[in-house]
Design a protein around this motif. Sequence first.
Motif, PDB file in Angstrom:
ATOM      1  N   SER A 160       4.558  44.175   4.409  1.00 61.89           N
ATOM      2  CA  SER A 160       3.394  43.623   3.727  1.00 61.89           C
ATOM      3  C   SER A 160       2.663  44.752   2.911  1.00 61.89           C
ATOM      4  N   ARG A 161       2.285  44.222   1.603  1.00 61.23           N
ATOM      5  CA  ARG A 161       1.622  45.098   0.631  1.00 61.23           C
ATOM      6  C   ARG A 161       0.526  44.295   0.010  1.00 61.23           C
ATOM      7  N   ARG A 162      -0.580  44.622   0.785  1.00 58.97           N
ATOM      8  CA  ARG A 162      -1.822  43.607   0.340  1.00 58.97           C
ATOM      9  C   ARG A 162      -1.668  42.352   0.119  1.00 58.97           C
ATOM     10  N   SER A 163      -1.613  41.944  -1.322  1.00 61.55           N
ATOM     11  CA  SER A 163      -1.418  40.662  -1.627  1.00 61.55           C
ATOM     12  C   SER A 163      -0.043  39.812  -1.589  1.00 61.55           C
ATOM     13  N   PHE A 164       0.922  40.795  -1.177  1.00 63.88           N
ATOM     14  CA  PHE A 164       2.256  39.994  -1.201  1.00 63.88           C
ATOM     15  C   PHE A 164       3.165  40.964  -0.243  1.00 63.88           C
ATOM     16  N   VAL A 165       4.232  40.255   0.198  1.00 63.87           N
ATOM     17  CA  VAL A 165       5.360  40.721   1.095  1.00 63.87           C
ATOM     18  C   VAL A 165       6.453  41.128   0.278  1.00 63.87           C
ATOM     19  N   ARG A 166       6.977  42.402   0.518  1.00 61.81           N
ATOM     20  CA  ARG A 166       8.091  42.859   0.104  1.00 61.81           C
ATOM     21  C   ARG A 166       9.254  42.981   0.915  1.00 61.81           C
ATOM     22  N   VAL A 167      10.456  42.229   0.415  1.00 64.71           N
ATOM     23  CA  VAL A 167      11.700  42.384   1.110  1.00 64.71           C
ATOM     24  C   VAL A 167      12.621  43.296   0.342  1.00 64.71           C
ATOM     25  N   SER A 168      13.529  44.280   1.067  1.00 70.78           N
ATOM     26  CA  SER A 168      14.450  44.913   0.067  1.00 70.78           C
ATOM     27  C   SER A 168      15.751  44.952   0.898  1.00 70.78           C
ATOM     28  N   VAL A 169      16.589  44.846   0.072  1.00 69.53           N
ATOM     29  CA  VAL A 169      18.164  44.970   0.644  1.00 69.53           C
ATOM     30  C   VAL A 169      18.881  45.989  -0.021  1.00 69.53           C
ATOM     31  N   SER A 170      19.293  47.138   0.788  1.00 74.86           N
ATOM     32  CA  SER A 170      20.127  48.264   0.202  1.00 74.86           C
ATOM     33  C   SER A 170      21.369  48.235   0.505  1.00 74.86           C
ATOM     34  N   ASP A 171      22.312  48.551  -0.260  1.00 75.98           N
ATOM     35  CA  ASP A 171      23.703  48.902   0.039  1.00 75.98           C
ATOM     36  C   ASP A 171      24.019  50.322  -0.236  1.00 75.98           C
ATOM     37  N   GLU A 172      25.495  50.638   0.281  1.00 78.01           N
ATOM     38  CA  GLU A 172      25.804  51.810  -0.281  1.00 78.01           C
ATOM     39  C   GLU A 172      27.196  51.779  -1.165  1.00 78.01           C
ATOM     40  N   GLY A 173      26.931  50.682  -1.995  1.00 82.70           N
ATOM     41  CA  GLY A 173      28.132  50.431  -2.931  1.00 82.70           C
ATOM     42  C   GLY A 173      28.373  51.365  -4.309  1.00 82.70           C
ATOM     43  N   LEU A 174      28.763  50.759  -5.059  1.00 86.22           N
ATOM     44  CA  LEU A 174      29.418  51.373  -6.122  1.00 86.22           C
ATOM     45  C   LEU A 174      27.970  51.501  -7.208  1.00 86.22           C
ATOM     46  N   GLY A 175      27.207  50.763  -6.969  1.00 88.87           N
ATOM     47  CA  GLY A 175      26.127  50.955  -7.821  1.00 88.87           C
ATOM     48  C   GLY A 175      26.139  50.331  -9.267  1.00 88.87           C
ATOM     49  N   ILE A 176      24.999  50.119 -10.056  1.00 89.51           N
ATOM     50  CA  ILE A 176      25.524  49.378 -11.151  1.00 89.51           C
ATOM     51  C   ILE A 176      25.391  50.250 -12.448  1.00 89.51           C
ATOM     52  N   PRO A 177      26.460  50.450 -13.376  1.00 95.30           N
ATOM     53  CA  PRO A 177      26.346  51.321 -14.494  1.00 95.30           C
ATOM     54  C   PRO A 177      24.856  50.757 -15.336  1.00 95.30           C
ATOM     55  N   ARG A 178      24.506  51.827 -15.698  1.00 96.20           N
ATOM     56  CA  ARG A 178      23.059  51.877 -16.624  1.00 96.20           C
ATOM     57  C   ARG A 178      23.187  50.766 -17.601  1.00 96.20           C
ATOM     58  N   ASP A 179      24.329  51.040 -18.400  1.00102.19           N
ATOM     59  CA  ASP A 179      24.198  50.039 -19.483  1.00102.19           C
ATOM     60  C   ASP A 179      24.508  48.488 -19.263  1.00102.19           C
ATOM     61  N   GLN A 180      24.839  48.206 -18.120  1.00102.28           N
ATOM     62  CA  GLN A 180      25.045  46.735 -17.727  1.00102.28           C
ATOM     63  C   GLN A 180      23.747  46.497 -16.644  1.00102.28           C
ATOM     64  N   GLN A 181      22.750  47.231 -16.508  1.00102.55           N
ATOM     65  CA  GLN A 181      21.714  46.958 -15.454  1.00102.55           C
ATOM     66  C   GLN A 181      20.824  45.799 -15.981  1.00102.55           C
ATOM     67  N   ARG A 182      20.776  45.827 -17.499  1.00 98.39           N
ATOM     68  CA  ARG A 182      19.793  44.761 -17.977  1.00 98.39           C
ATOM     69  C   ARG A 182      20.538  43.424 -17.875  1.00 98.39           C
ATOM     70  N   HIS A 183      21.579  43.123 -17.584  1.00100.10           N
ATOM     71  CA  HIS A 183      22.520  42.077 -17.601  1.00100.10           C
ATOM     72  C   HIS A 183      22.531  41.381 -16.287  1.00100.10           C
ATOM     73  N   ILE A 184      22.147  41.911 -15.332  1.00 97.75           N
ATOM     74  CA  ILE A 184      22.206  41.803 -13.903  1.00 97.75           C
ATOM     75  C   ILE A 184      21.808  40.545 -13.293  1.00 97.75           C
ATOM     76  N   PHE A 185      20.823  40.163 -13.938  1.00 95.92           N
ATOM     77  CA  PHE A 185      20.425  38.658 -13.631  1.00 95.92           C
ATOM     78  C   PHE A 185      20.578  37.654 -14.530  1.00 95.92           C
ATOM     79  N   THR A 186      21.521  37.979 -15.484  1.00 94.94           N
ATOM     80  CA  THR A 186      22.121  36.930 -16.265  1.00 94.94           C
ATOM     81  C   THR A 186      23.180  36.124 -15.748  1.00 94.94           C
ATOM     82  N   LYS A 187      23.202  34.768 -15.913  1.00 95.09           N
ATOM     83  CA  LYS A 187      24.109  34.055 -15.143  1.00 95.09           C
ATOM     84  C   LYS A 187      25.513  34.217 -15.658  1.00 95.09           C
ATOM     85  N   PHE A 188      26.192  34.296 -15.032  1.00 93.25           N
ATOM     86  CA  PHE A 188      27.811  34.583 -14.911  1.00 93.25           C
ATOM     87  C   PHE A 188      28.157  36.000 -15.304  1.00 93.25           C
ATOM     88  N   PHE A 189      27.078  36.851 -15.587  1.00 88.02           N
ATOM     89  CA  PHE A 189      27.303  38.234 -15.584  1.00 88.02           C
ATOM     90  C   PHE A 189      27.857  38.792 -14.279  1.00 88.02           C
TER      91      PHE A 189
END
Lengths: 892, 128
Positions: A562-591
């Motif tokens: 809980s963080r004051r006015s909101f609740v934060r949930v995070s999920v971490s993996d130990e995977g490959l990670g996302i290349p920096r140049d592709q990070q901005r597309h990560i929430f784009t559909k079909f990406f």
Amino acid sequence: MVVASTLLLLFVTSLFVALFLTVRELHAASQASERGDEVTSAASRLERLVIDLETGQRGFVITRDERFLEPLREARAAIPDATARLRGLISDDGQLSRVTGIDRQIRSYLTAYAQPLVDTARTDPDAARAIVASGEGKRRTDALRAAFAAFLQRQAEIDAAREARSESFARRSLVLSAGGLAGLILLIALFTGFLVRAVVVPVRRVAGAAARLAAGELSVRVPEDGPAEVRGLGQAFNRMAASVQERTAQLEAANTELESQNVELEQQQVELEEQQLELEQQHDRLAASNEELARQAALNRAVLDSTRDGIAFIEPDGSIGLTNAALDRMASDFLKIPTRGPMEDAAASVADNTTDPEGFRAEIDKWTADPGYMGEAEYQMLSGEAIRRYTAPVRDSNGSILGRISVLSDITAEREAERLKDELMATVSHELRTPLASILGFAELLVTRELDEETRTRYLGTIHREAARLTALINDFLDLQRMEEGGFTLALEPFDLGELVRHEAEVFSGQSTDHTVQVDIPDDKLDVVGEPERVAQVLANLLSNAIKYSPTGGTVRVLAESRRSFVRVSVSDEGLGIPRDQQRHIFTKFFRVDSSDTRRIGGTGLGLALCRELIEAHGGRIGFESARGKGSTFWFELPAGASAQADGRPRLLVIEDDAEAAALLEGHLGEDGYAVEIAASGEEGLRRVRSGTPPALICLDIRLAGEVDGWGVLAQLKEAADTAGIPVLVCTAYGGRGDASVLGASDFLAKPFTAEQLRATVGRLLPAGGRSVLVVDDEEPVRRLIVETLGGFGLELREAADGEAALEQVAAALPDAIVLDLVMPKLDGFAVLERLQEAPETRTIPVVVLTAKSLSPGERMWLRTRALAVLEKSEYSAHELRKLVVNTVGRS
Amino acid sequence: MVSTVLLCDDEEVLRQLVRATLDNGDYSIVEAADGDESLELARRLQPDLIVLDMMMPGRSGLEVLRELRADPETAATPVIMLTARARESDRNEAASAGADRYLAKPFSPLELISVVEELVANGRGHRS
């Protein structure tokens, strides 16, 4: 004339000479007369000296007194000078000889007589006396006297003669003068007459003629006669007059000429003035049309510059004649060309910057070869922009070619949109065709081949998985589509996010034995507002990704806090990670991150896009941190819910599966000051009612998605003792009022219903607890408005039309709140407030002042300590008043 | 005689399908999951036939094909494009890059096997 003047001059000269001579003679006579007087005087003086000498001598002889010798000595000394002077004065010879004789006698007397006598007297006075007595002396003296007398006599005669001659001269000169003068006068008179006749008359004539000439009688002439000078004068005058007449004639001619010229000039001037007027009018017209032209030009320019496309006009000589603002921008931004000078230079520069320089040049060659060429072409710039160029000849109204227009459109965005669309199509196609290929392919193998049971089962399993994958893909896709189009509503409710996270983590932990799922959640409830199913979907997506991308044996960590006015949930993996140049597309559909591993792992490429849409629809945020090779952490935040619900408003639960209907109810009831919760199914509704504080009222739909319908919900609620008391309002589009009543529903509303019907019904059902509000206002319409506003909450609404009536009402029964006007008859609002302050039991009644009066700062200050709130009628808000009053009454 | 077929597709399930399709003892199948791996195996193994997906991570199928055609060692190797891209333009692009056949997903396994057989036979004919 000259002769006459000469004669007159000669005459006057002779006259003057004669007069001069006469006067000179007179002058000489006068001088001679004067000299004669002097001679007489000098002779007399000499005579007296002689007498004095004789007298003295005689005295001495007698007396022998020396003093008597003094005259003798003086005479002796003076006589020579006197004699010489006399001699000097005499011009007459006779007289001169007489003087000489006298002088001789005197000398003789002195030397021969006087001196010896004196000498003798001194020595012998008697002898002397004897001598004297002799008479010698006497004789000698008488002789001298006689000589002098003769001399004087003669001198008198000479003087008389001279006098006579002088008189004669005087007479002569008088006669001469008188005669000369008379002659002169005569001569002058004659001369004057002559002058008058010979000179004055002609001159006067000339003068008269001159005057007449001057008066304009140009033909006047004078006779040319008379003396030479006068004649000359006449001739000169006549010549002059002739000349004047001639000049005048010439002048008149010239004048006439000039006058005619003048008339002509005046005429010309009039013409010129007319022309000038015309010119001025033309100038005005030109100025006006210039202004219009300038306005038109400015307008044209503005239109050109407002155009998004770049426009260039190319002159017939091939130079760039005009460019608009868009073209200038393109030229400097990416075309990198000059916008002035030869078009070919610019074209050459553009050609070099396109991906197809040859094609570009070929096109330009067509322009230059054919002035009428018209065409359109698209080019890709090396810098990434895409341009479309349209060119055509510019013609005037006669069809003559004036130049060429070249229009450049920046179609980069269009091309990019097309590319994205193509890409999306290709991706969708790919995503659909891949599972389809498996399904159809394996199905075909099943159909066409003899296969053992195990292989058949395996193939069928694959077909099922791929079909499920296809279904999930289509569902995700449609969900996403709905969310993007905004036709998606969430049934928000407060819930414990911690519980939800724990549950999902358990599910995923059970699915994968190769991974460890670590959960870190505080024991306290993590209240948020949201739709639990959708939040679970998000969490499932994140967990699924985390497990997929973690290497075998890897750990997935789930953290909620809980963080004051909101609740934060995070999920971490130990995977490959996302290349920096592709990070901005990560929430784009079909990406999908472009690597063989991701292909192996699979997925629709829609999950994260959907997660973002869902979280943002909840008013939350989603994000991630990732480093290549070190894994990724995806997190989301949802608004904390508890605080939003803890305001004491009555809680209403709406059980409604149709999102639109739910939203409508929530809108109406929320506006009326209720805290509305929505359950999208019967099951959820029941869970809500049982899990937390029971709501004050339930609005129940009958047709519900899910196992339990409205009737089932109603029955279950009424079966349980702790929920049986909750009033239930059945809201349905179908009939069943009787059933509802039998099953224990408090009321029934048939859809569609109005907000007022809903409000009235809800107000009736909610226990008001005998609470009352006193509405005080002298204006009946205002009281009605307020009563309507506050109606439907189960409040007893009492009214008073003035301050006194209000106090009577308060005295009769204390209200739970008062809505008070300030300006009223009998007793105004200020007085009412003061009176309420006097008694302890009325001092605490909350008063909402509703006034049209503009309040002074002092009045506001005064009211602040005595009223709950001050609302202005000009800004009347039913919602605000309702919230204020209902909340106040609810709290008190 | 067993022919070597290089199967290039990033989708595991597709590789399974092709493997199952060609699982008749005539073919030895080698798999690659991305473009780079495909190119590397094609050069190393000199397969009799290549089944090539178009959309793969790393080098795309078309890029792999162009490189194969540019390399004398693999220039004549028969290549079947097996792809989800089914537009005419994709087909033309593949043809001009040197693909022998073009099969769009979803495809018929029977059609695939007949094409494979045909190309392998031709290739053998060319080589002998």
